[in-house]
Scaffold this motif. Structure first.
Motif: not given
Length: 93
Positions: A9, A12, A28, A32, A36
């Protein structure tokens, strides 16, 4: 594996931050939070973790080479592979 999932994560998020697009960063961040659990689960299936690491290496290589076309193609392939995996293996109902 949790460590890799969190590093994934962060990877990204770092790529998104490099875009310098505040709108995408805000969108985002919210996204996220929702993905997750799916991402963590998917990493344990079908050798996704190793494939994800290789995908990320290729993306970074394209970015370092300043090849936006290749980076774009690789990001799309990476995203669609996860999408297809989730579609096949995760019951979202």
């Amino acid at each position: 594996m949790t460590e890799y999932s969190e590093a994934n994560i962060r990877f990204h998020a770092s790529i998104i931050k490099l875009s310098h697009c505040e709108l995408i960063a805000q969108m985002t961040d919210s996204l996220f939070m929702h993905v997750r659990a799916i991402r963590h689960r998917a990493m344990f299936e079908d050798d996704r973790c190793q494939r994800s690491i290789e995908d990320h290496r290729r993306i970074v290589t394209a970015l370092e080479a300043r090849d936006p076309g290749e980076a774009d193609r690789l990001v799309r392939e990476h995203t669609m592979a996860l999408h297809e995996h989730v579609e096949r293996n995760v019951d979202l109902a």
